[in-house]
Design a protein around this motif. Structure first.
Motif, short mmCIF file in Angstrom:
data_model
loop_
_atom_site.label_atom_id
_atom_site.label_comp_id
_atom_site.label_asym_id
_atom_site.label_seq_id
_atom_site.Cartn_x
_atom_site.Cartn_y
_atom_site.Cartn_z
N GLU A 89 2.48 1.20 -0.24
CA GLU A 89 1.10 1.32 -0.71
C GLU A 89 1.09 1.30 -2.23
OE1 GLU A 89 -2.67 4.47 -0.20
OE2 GLU A 89 -0.78 4.78 0.88
N VAL A 90 0.03 0.75 -2.82
CA VAL A 90 -0.12 0.72 -4.27
C VAL A 90 -1.54 1.19 -4.60
CG1 VAL A 90 -0.17 -0.74 -6.33
CG2 VAL A 90 1.54 -1.15 -4.55
N SER A 91 -1.67 2.09 -5.54
CA SER A 91 -2.98 2.63 -5.91
C SER A 91 -3.87 1.52 -6.48
CB SER A 91 -2.83 3.75 -6.94
OG SER A 91 -2.46 3.22 -8.20
N ASP A 92 -5.18 1.75 -6.42
CA ASP A 92 -6.13 0.76 -6.92
C ASP A 92 -5.91 0.46 -8.40
OD1 ASP A 92 -7.28 0.57 -4.43
OD2 ASP A 92 -8.94 1.94 -4.88
N ALA A 95 -3.14 0.83 -10.21
CA ALA A 95 -1.88 0.10 -10.41
C ALA A 95 -2.05 -1.36 -10.02
CB ALA A 95 -0.76 0.75 -9.60
N ARG A 96 -2.82 -1.61 -8.96
CA ARG A 96 -3.04 -3.00 -8.54
C ARG A 96 -3.87 -3.75 -9.59
NH1 ARG A 96 -1.51 -4.90 -4.02
NH2 ARG A 96 -1.30 -2.86 -3.03
N LEU A 97 -4.86 -3.06 -10.17
CA LEU A 97 -5.68 -3.66 -11.21
C LEU A 97 -4.82 -3.99 -12.44
CD1 LEU A 97 -8.37 -4.46 -12.53
CD2 LEU A 97 -8.67 -2.04 -13.14
N ILE A 98 -3.99 -3.05 -12.84
CA ILE A 98 -3.11 -3.24 -13.99
C ILE A 98 -2.05 -4.29 -13.69
CG2 ILE A 98 -1.35 -2.08 -15.41
CD1 ILE A 98 -3.09 0.46 -15.17
N GLY A 99 -1.66 -4.38 -12.43
CA GLY A 99 -0.67 -5.36 -12.04
C GLY A 99 0.75 -4.90 -12.24
N VAL A 130 7.57 9.31 -3.10
CA VAL A 130 8.18 9.13 -1.77
C VAL A 130 7.82 10.33 -0.91
CG1 VAL A 130 10.31 8.72 -0.50
CG2 VAL A 130 10.11 7.92 -2.87
N ARG A 131 7.13 10.06 0.19
CA ARG A 131 6.73 11.11 1.13
C ARG A 131 7.12 10.67 2.53
NH1 ARG A 131 5.50 13.62 -2.93
NH2 ARG A 131 3.46 14.46 -3.55
N GLU A 132 8.05 11.40 3.15
CA GLU A 132 8.48 11.11 4.51
C GLU A 132 8.87 9.63 4.67
OE1 GLU A 132 5.32 12.45 7.00
OE2 GLU A 132 5.72 14.59 6.63
N GLY A 133 9.57 9.12 3.69
CA GLY A 133 10.05 7.75 3.74
C GLY A 133 9.04 6.69 3.35
N ARG A 134 7.80 7.10 3.05
CA ARG A 134 6.75 6.16 2.67
C ARG A 134 6.63 6.14 1.14
NH1 ARG A 134 2.77 3.39 5.02
NH2 ARG A 134 0.84 2.99 3.86
N LEU A 135 6.63 4.95 0.56
CA LEU A 135 6.62 4.80 -0.89
C LEU A 135 5.26 4.34 -1.39
CD1 LEU A 135 9.65 4.21 0.18
CD2 LEU A 135 10.02 3.33 -2.12
N THR A 136 4.67 5.12 -2.31
CA THR A 136 3.37 4.79 -2.88
C THR A 136 3.51 4.60 -4.38
OG1 THR A 136 2.24 6.11 -1.19
CG2 THR A 136 0.97 5.52 -3.15
#
Length: 289
Positions: free
Chosen positions: A80-83, A85-89, A96-102
């Motif tokens: 997952e990528v925050s809004d 961060a996606r805007l900035i590119g 890292v939470r329970e193996g999920r990377l944001t």
């Protein structure tokens, strides 16, 4: 601090990474709060980025910063990528939470916080000239616009690159007028007089060099300068600002503020106020680069 089997690890990936000041900041804050955490720099070659990211997750690292050259390349490797961060590119912080990377980007948060704390400047309703159209420039433009700036123009050696940046951001920043100009406009006080703030996002100043042709004479009262370069502590741009009685600040405040934001994302705890900046100042006082 003693590392045991109960110690939580965070870190930073980049290549090269030996110059990073992040371990100085974060380990100082962990120690002051008495948290059983440790922050480690990891040199990761671009060819092994995917392996490294998967490995950090598998090893139970709580999070990590991302620096050059991985800020863009890491994005498709995340869940997952925050809004923002996606805007900035680009991503500079991964949780890292329970193996999920944001992925997040705290650079913009850091810039706006530094402007507020070091220059008492709010972008809301203001006009800003950003020098540079690279990754730091893109982050600056996006964060300034999201913070309410009504006009942001980008001065860059390649006007085409600056124009492309404006075209890519404009649809997602409808409340802000974006424009692109050549670096040559920096020599025109009449042009600069239309702005409230100049932000240098380039590396110019690190080697005692100056922005070509820049003239800060005769600008409006309250005009300010923010230089993302923090070594040397007083950059050539800041010296030029001082000659004309213009308030300025270096990039240390931004470095600290983006680090504080990342620290909170990982731990859920705010670092002690001033702790990271004191650690960096003490580190530099020892003659460290």
């Amino acid at each position: 601090m003693m590392i045991t089997g109960k110690t939580t690890l965070a870190g930073i990936i980049g290549f090269p990474i030996a110059h990073s000041l992040s371990p100085v900041m974060h380990n100082a804050a962990f120690a002051e709060l008495g948290l059983d955490w440790n922050f480690v720099p990891f040199p990761v070659h671009p060819d092994r980025l995917a392996e490294a990211v998967a490995g950090l997750s598998a090893l139970g690292v709580a999070g990590f910063n991302v620096t050059i050259p991985h800020k863009v390349a890491v994005m498709p490797l995340l869940d997952e990528v925050s809004d923002e961060a996606r805007l900035i590119g680009a991503v500079n912080t991964v949780v890292v939470r329970e193996g999920r990377l944001t992925g997040h980007n705290t650079d913009g948060i850091g810039l706006v916080a530094a402007l507020r704390e070091k220059l008492s400047f709010s972008p809301a309703g203001r006009s800003v000239l950003v020098v540079g159209a690279g990754g730091a420039g893109r982050s600056a433009v996006a964060s300034l616009a999201l913070s309410g700036a009504t006009r942001v123009e980008i001065a860059n050696r390649s006007v085409e690159k600056a124009s492309d940046l404006c075209l890519s951001l404009a649809p997602r920043l409808p409340g802000c007028s974006l424009g692109a100009v050549s670096l040559e406009r920096l020599a025109d006080p009449g042009y600069l007089a239309g702005f409230d703030l100049l932000v240098n996002t380039t590396s110019v100043g690190m080697k005692d060099d100056s922005l070509p042709g820049l003239s800060l004479a005769g600008l409006k009262e309250g005009f300010a300068v923010y230089d993302m370069v923090y070594a040397p502590p007083v950059t050539p741009l800041m010296k030029e600002a001082a000659r004309h009685g213009i308030a300025s600040a270096n990039g240390l405040g931004m470095l600290v503020a983006q680090g504080e934001a990342a620290f909170y994302l990982w731990t859920g705890v705010r670092p002690p106020k001033g702790c990271m900046e004191r650690a960096l100042t003490a580190y530099h006082s020892l003659g460290k680069p």
